[in-house]
Every structure is written in C-alpha cells, then in structure tokens.
Design an enzyme around this catalytic site. Structure first.
Site, PDB file in Angstrom:
ATOM      1  N   CYS A 281      32.602  48.436 -62.127  1.00  0.00           N
ATOM      2  CA  CYS A 281      32.781  47.027 -62.503  1.00  0.00           C
ATOM      3  C   CYS A 281      32.195  46.184 -61.382  1.00  0.00           C
ATOM      4  O   CYS A 281      32.914  45.781 -60.460  1.00  0.00           O
ATOM      5  CB  CYS A 281      34.252  46.709 -62.743  1.00  0.00           C
ATOM      6  SG  CYS A 281      35.018  47.733 -64.019  1.00  0.00           S
TER       7      CYS A 281
ATOM      8  N   ALA B  96      30.198  43.176 -61.232  1.00  0.00           N
ATOM      9  CA  ALA B  96      29.968  41.727 -61.169  1.00  0.00           C
ATOM     10  C   ALA B  96      30.993  41.065 -60.245  1.00  0.00           C
ATOM     11  O   ALA B  96      32.159  41.465 -60.219  1.00  0.00           O
ATOM     12  CB  ALA B  96      30.069  41.139 -62.576  1.00  0.00           C
TER      13      ALA B  96
ATOM     14  N   GLY C 203      28.628  41.223 -57.795  1.00  0.00           N
ATOM     15  CA  GLY C 203      27.713  41.946 -56.922  1.00  0.00           C
ATOM     16  C   GLY C 203      28.068  41.932 -55.456  1.00  0.00           C
ATOM     17  O   GLY C 203      27.288  42.443 -54.645  1.00  0.00           O
ATOM     18  N   GLY C 204      29.205  41.365 -55.060  1.00  0.00           N
ATOM     19  CA  GLY C 204      29.566  41.351 -53.640  1.00  0.00           C
ATOM     20  C   GLY C 204      29.844  42.734 -53.104  1.00  0.00           C
ATOM     21  O   GLY C 204      29.317  43.131 -52.040  1.00  0.00           O
TER      22      GLY C 204
ATOM     23  N   ASP D 185      36.821  48.823 -59.351  1.00  0.00           N
ATOM     24  CA  ASP D 185      37.603  47.599 -59.170  1.00  0.00           C
ATOM     25  C   ASP D 185      37.974  47.113 -60.566  1.00  0.00           C
ATOM     26  O   ASP D 185      37.286  46.291 -61.160  1.00  0.00           O
ATOM     27  CB  ASP D 185      36.787  46.558 -58.398  1.00  0.00           C
ATOM     28  CG  ASP D 185      37.608  45.331 -58.062  1.00  0.00           C
ATOM     29  OD1 ASP D 185      38.851  45.434 -58.062  1.00  0.00           O
ATOM     30  OD2 ASP D 185      37.027  44.265 -57.814  1.00  0.00           O
TER      31      ASP D 185
ATOM     32  N   CYS E 138      43.212  43.340 -58.147  1.00  0.00           N
ATOM     33  CA  CYS E 138      43.680  42.109 -57.516  1.00  0.00           C
ATOM     34  C   CYS E 138      44.998  41.682 -58.150  1.00  0.00           C
ATOM     35  O   CYS E 138      45.198  40.518 -58.487  1.00  0.00           O
ATOM     36  CB  CYS E 138      42.642  40.999 -57.629  1.00  0.00           C
ATOM     37  SG  CYS E 138      42.060  40.692 -59.313  1.00  0.00           S
TER      38      CYS E 138
END
Length: 692
Positions: free
Chosen positions: A331, A333, A335-336, A400, A457
């Site tokens: 997952c 996006a 892109g960090g 993530d 998160c």
C-alpha cells in the site's frame, strides 16, 4: 522638590489600649552646606477602637502590599538630593534610627507576624479571644462555609442520564461539563470511599461517557473504546486533548541527493527554523516556523526532502531493506515510505510500489520521479492478488494496511463521528486478507530476507494485535524484534482477548506520550513456504518421516525376498525342474494375449500419429487415405442418426454452405512485395522512355 518616603511601622498596629494618644517621633535634620532641611513632625494617630476590635489604620495598611508604602513624607531640596551623596547616606541612617525607635516603643518584630490561615498559630488564637465578641459570629460563619465547600467536594452528587440529556439539548456550559468530568474521574479513582451508595459504577461510567462525547465531539463507540484502552482517567484526558492538537511539521531528508546537515543549512538560509527531529532518526527534521511554504521551496522541487510524519519512518526502519533485495510496498501511496525504502536500498534491487487506487498511483509516480528513485515499478493491483501472481517471490514486504485512522484524528476530525463497530469490522476483515496474501508472497528461503512488517495508524486492538495473532495461527511464522528504540510494548492480554506471548515484541505509539501520530508496528519472520501454521508443518514433517521409515522397511523386505529366491535356487535339481516346467502353458497364453493387446495399441497410436501429421500439415504416405476413411465413417454416423431421427429428439444434419476458396499465392509475401516494387519501377521507366 524631591520626596523621600519612610518604611511603614507595623509594630504600632498591635497597640490596642492607647486609643487617642499622639506620639511624636523627632528626627534630626541632616547637616547640609549651610542650609536647613525643612522638618515635618511625623505623628502616628491611632483612632478609637471600632466595633470589630481592630484599629482603622490596620485595615488601611492591610489593603496594600509591602512594596506600597503609606507613611508620612519628608521634603528635601532637589539640589541637595541630586548633588550631595552624603545627604543620601545620612537619610538612610535617619530611617534606620526611626525603625529602632519604633521597635523600642512597640516591642519585638516577631509579635507583629500575622497568623497563618493554613497552619497552627497560638498567637492568633489569643488575639482573637481578646478581641470583641462581635467578631466571633463572623468567624463561625466563615468556618461553616469552608466546611460546606469541603463536604461538597468530597461528596459528589451524580445527576441522572435524563438530566444530562436534557442539559445537552440546551446550550450546555463547558465549565460545568468539565468540572463534572473531573469529579466523576476522582470518584472512580477512589470508588469505595467517594461513591454514592445508591449509584453503581455503570451509572458513573454512563455519565462520564455522555460528558466526554459532548466535550470532545466523539460518538459513544469510540469513547467507549478509548476508555477501555486508557483506564486511567488522567491519561484518557491527555489522549483526547492530544488528538485535537496538531503534530509538528516534519520532513525527511532524501539521502539519494543530499545529506541532512547540508539540507538543514540550505533551509535555514531560506528562512526556515529547523532542528533534528529525534535521536532515533538520522534523516528527520522538525520545522518550527518558516517564512516560505515548506512544500514550495527549490529544495523540495529538486527532491531534496519529503514532507513526512515521523511515524511513517518507523515501519521502514523496522523493515531494514538491503541493497539488491526484492521488496514490495503493498500500500504505497503517496510514496513517502517507498522513497525511503529506495534510499536505504541505494537505488539497487527491485522495488514494487503497489496501490489499489489508480488516482493515488499518480501521486506515487510523481514523488518517485521528483526524489530520483530509479529502481521502482509502480503497479495498480489488489493486494490479495500478489500471492497468486508471485508466490514466494519477494525478500521483504511492507504492509501499511488501510485502517480506521484513530491515531491521526487531528488530520481528519470526521473520524470522531463516522467510525462505528461495522466499519472497524470491515477494516479488520480486509487487513486479515492482506496480511495472509503478503505472507504467502514472501520467500522463506531468501538468504537475507523473508521479513514482513505490518503497520497501521490506528490504536484499536481489533486492528493491531488481533490481526497479528490471526496470522500467527494461520501461517508458519514468528514475531521478531523490530529494532526500534522507542515505543510501548503491545498487548498480550486485553480484556477478554488472550494473545500469543510474543506480541510483546510489537510496538505501540501514542500522541500524548511520543508526540507523534498514533501508530502500531509488528515484524514477522517467515519460517517455511507452507500455507499452514506451525502445527500443520510439524504434522507434515512427521508424515514425511513415517513415509521414509516405511520405504526403508519395504527395501529391507525386498532384500529378504531375494535371499529366499537364492535359497530356492540352491535347492534340489528336481524341485527346480518342476518349477520350470509348471508355468509353460500359462506363459504361452499370456504372451498371446499381450501380442493382441499390443497390436490394438499400435493401431490406435498409428491413427493418432496420422491425425497429428495431418493437423500439422505434414503429408506422409497413406495420410490421405486415412483421412478419407475417417470422413466416410463420420458421414455414415450422421446418416444413421438421420435415419433414427423422429423429428423431436435431434435437429438432424444441416449442410453448411461451402465458402469460396480464396486465392493463395505460393510466393512469400515479402518476395511478392519486392517483385511488385520492381515491376512498378520498370513500368515507370518504360513510360518515361515513351514520353521522350
């Protein structure tokens, strides 16, 4: 004219029997250069004692602080005050002498101390007893009021749910609600001593839930979950308040293009106030304030840094990708994390950046181009497909997972009211599917890999420890240390849940503890590529061992049979002759049957070979005759079916219209094209010659 003030004399206030007496305090004027200082008599007037027993002067002085002096003043010429230093010194001596005289007249300084309101002072009690009797009722009323306040604080009267709902329908006072929250938390902290015998703990919890929902804007489901997660009331309030406060702006230096030290210098020159974010990260910077937009600097456009929260650095640090690995960010996006992985891999190996949302994949592509990542492949697939597309095809995987977002409420305030039990259950189901797919896509035989990092998160147990425990029960893997120096250990038991003891290796992060977003990180090591748990793998290994033992036993039995045959051969000659003679007629019959079967098999093989030859376009001897025979047999079968057809069971034979044969040139297309081009040129030449 200058003014010099005197210190107030507090000792004179204690005199109660000298009413109406005037005492003169003479002061010697300072010696000056031929001039005389105007002297003013300082007179302390003590009026008659009023009804409350204290002089009026005492009341007047009590209204002022020690710095604000209320005494008579001595006038001194301005010239002498400014020019003569000796005059000033003499004035100080004069004030000291006046203080000594006042002490001699009214007693010691210790007797002037006022009684302490919160301590035990005997002198104060004596003074009150000596005072007027009119003062006692006032003091009694004050003490009764004080005791009433203390009693009201100790015994809190809990309102009913109906009263609270009626209060909330109107415009509630935030101060009243906040005070009631603190009172209820105090009662719950010492429930046996402070409870109301008529009320149960559930009543107090119901009132607290209603007040917290109205105070912070949550629905009852989330408030109940947070109350279970933080049983301490003070910590619960800290967590709820931290969710309303934004986190500091942090950035990650892109090590593919610049070092953090050089980046900090450049940003400071741009007018940004930056500092290293924390001791546990070497690439993070925190931005306190900036004169320019953080996302519009030349350094940002050049790809020197990425605006990224500190919590998103943690799963990549736990994954620890090595140069040359095959890594999947399931997952990815925006892109960090993907760019951070590429930086740790030093743009080597293969990095797959996947996201299910096609629109978000565009953000991944843009950030990877800007940050200079060249070893990434961006794909738009469902995460559940990787176990089918590339089973056991990756060394390390970062998942993530999408979650309810209860750790980043300050970013999206709609989470407070939009999340319920069904939404959390849907997320829980999706996370279990993704984590199983990610584990099946890992390669347990990788030399330096076979690791999966799972992160969310969210702070809810259903999305974190419950999902991790589910994977441990379904696949042959184990939890390993994340290698992170900060964080709170995960739960091994939570209310009715009982998890595997190794879940203490997972890490939890809270906004009120670590000043970062709420987060969860777990790291797995895959032990085998079997799609089963540890018990299934052990059972399979046991079966393999049993099979090997059985094969060895069969081999030993065959050896024993061979030995028995040798014994028969070494027997008498007569017995050998009988054994040889007996099976002769039986062998002859078996040989004849085998020959017949072999001929039939050969005929079938010839037919199949001929069919293959014809289908492949290889024309051999007798192939046309065989094809003709097969077509004739098919035609006879059709005619028989038509003869037996009564018009109801089948449709009969329908003749197909033959297609017109297309012309097929024997010359290859390329050769034909070349020859046609030559003919066209020759025709043009002839036309030109004729025209000339």
């Amino acid at each position: 004219m200058g003014v010099v003030s005197k210190k107030k004399v507090t000792a004179a206030l204690k005199a109660k029997q000298n009413g109406g007496v005037k005492r003169k305090i003479e002061e010697t004027p300072p010696e000056t250069n031929g001039e005389v200082v105007k002297k003013k008599k300082l007179v302390k007037k003590v009026k008659k004692q009023p009804k409350n027993g204290l002089p009026e002067k005492v009341k007047k002085i009590a209204l002022f602080d020690d710095d604000e002096e209320e005494d008579d003043q001595v006038i001194v010429p301005k010239k002498e005050q400014e020019g003569c230093q000796r005059c000033r010194e003499e004035e100080k001596k004069q004030l000291e002498e006046s203080e000594e005289e006042s002490v001699d007249q009214f007693g010691d300084d210790d007797s002037d101390a006022l009684p302490d309101d919160f301590g035990s002072d005997e002198s104060g009690e004596e003074d009150l007893s000596e005072g007027d009797e009119d003062e006692l009722p006032i003091l009694k009323e004050g003490e009764e009021e004080l005791q009433l306040n203390i009693a009201s604080q100790e015994k809190f009267e809990l309102p009913t749910i109906d009263e609270i709902e009626n209060e909330l329908k109107a415009a509630p006072s935030l101060e009243i609600v906040r005070q009631r929250i603190s009172d209820v938390i105090q009662v719950l902290g010492d429930f046996k001593a402070r409870r109301d015998p008529k009320k149960s703990r559930d009543d107090y919890l119901a009132v607290l839930t209603k007040d917290l929902c109205s105070q912070y804007g949550y629905n009852e489901y989330l408030i109940t979950k947070f109350m279970q997660l933080f049983p301490n009331g003070a910590e619960l309030l800290q967590f709820l308040e931290a969710n309303d406060n934004p986190r500091p702006v942090t950035i990650r230096a892109n090590s593919l293009k610049v070092k953090r030290r050089d980046l900090a210098k450049n940003l400071i020159n741009r007018g940004m106030n930056v500092d290293p974010a924390a001791e546990w990260t070497k690439v993070g910077l925190v931005v306190y304030d900036s004169q320019v937009p953080v996302g519009a600097t030349p350094e940002y456009l050049a790809g020197h840094y990425m605006i990224q929260g500190l919590n998103s650095l943690l799963p990549v640090m736990a994954l620890a990708p090595q140069p040359g690995d095959r890594v999947l960010d399931m997952c990815a996006a925006p892109g960090g994390k993907t760019s951070h992985i590429a930086a740790l891999m030093k743009n080597s190996g293969v990095l797959y950046a996947n996201d299910f949302n096609f629109e978000r994949c565009r953000a991944v592509i843009g950030n990877l181009h800007r940050l200079g990542v060249v070893n990434a492949v961006v794909c738009n697939l469902n995460g559940e497909e990787f176990c089918k597309i590339r089973p056991n095809g990756f060394d390390r995987i970062l998942l993530d997972a999408p979650c309810s977002g209860t750790g980043v409420i300050w970013k999206d305030q709609s989470v407070k009211t939009s999340k319920d039990s069904q939404d959390v259950q849907r997320r829980h189901t999706m996370q279990r599917k993704l984590i199983l797919s990610a584990m099946d896509a890992l390669d347990a035989n990788s030399p330096n890999g076979g690791y999966l990092v799972y992160s969310t998160c969210s702070v809810l147990v259903e999305e974190n420890e419950a999902v991790v425990n589910f994977l441990l029960q379904r696949r042959h893997c184990q939890l390993v240390n994340t290698g992170l120096s900060i964080g709170v250990d995960g739960y091994t038991r939570f209310r009715d849940y009982r998890f595997h003891p190794s879940l203490s290796l997972t890490k939890r992060y809270y906004p009120h503890v670590h000043n970062i977003d709420g987060f969860f990180v777990a790291k797995f090591k895959k032990l085998s590529n079997a799609k089963t748990n540890k018990f299934g793998v052990d059972e399979a290994n046991r079966e393999k061992q049993e099979k090997k033992a059985q094969e060895k036993a069969d081999e030993s039995d065959n050896d024993e049979d061979g030995d028995a045959e040798e014994d028969v051969e070494s027997g008498d000659d007569e017995d050998v002759e009988e054994v040889d003679k007996a099976p002769e007629p039986v062998k002859v019959k078996e040989n004849e049957e085998k020959k017949k079967q072999k001929k039939a098999d050969d005929d079938d093989e010839d037919d199949s070979d001929d069919e293959e030859k014809v289908s492949n376009g290889k024309v051999g001897s007798g192939a046309r005759k065989l094809k003709k025979k097969r077509n004739q047999a098919k035609q006879k079968a059709k005619q028989a079916a038509v003869a037996e057809d009564d018009g109801f069971n089948s449709t009969g034979v329908v003749k197909k219209v033959k297609k017109a044969k297309a012309f097929k040139s024997k010359i290859p297309k390329r050769a034909l094209a070349r020859s046609s081009a030559k003919t066209v040129k020759n025709k043009r030449k002839k036309l030109l010659e004729k025209s000339r």
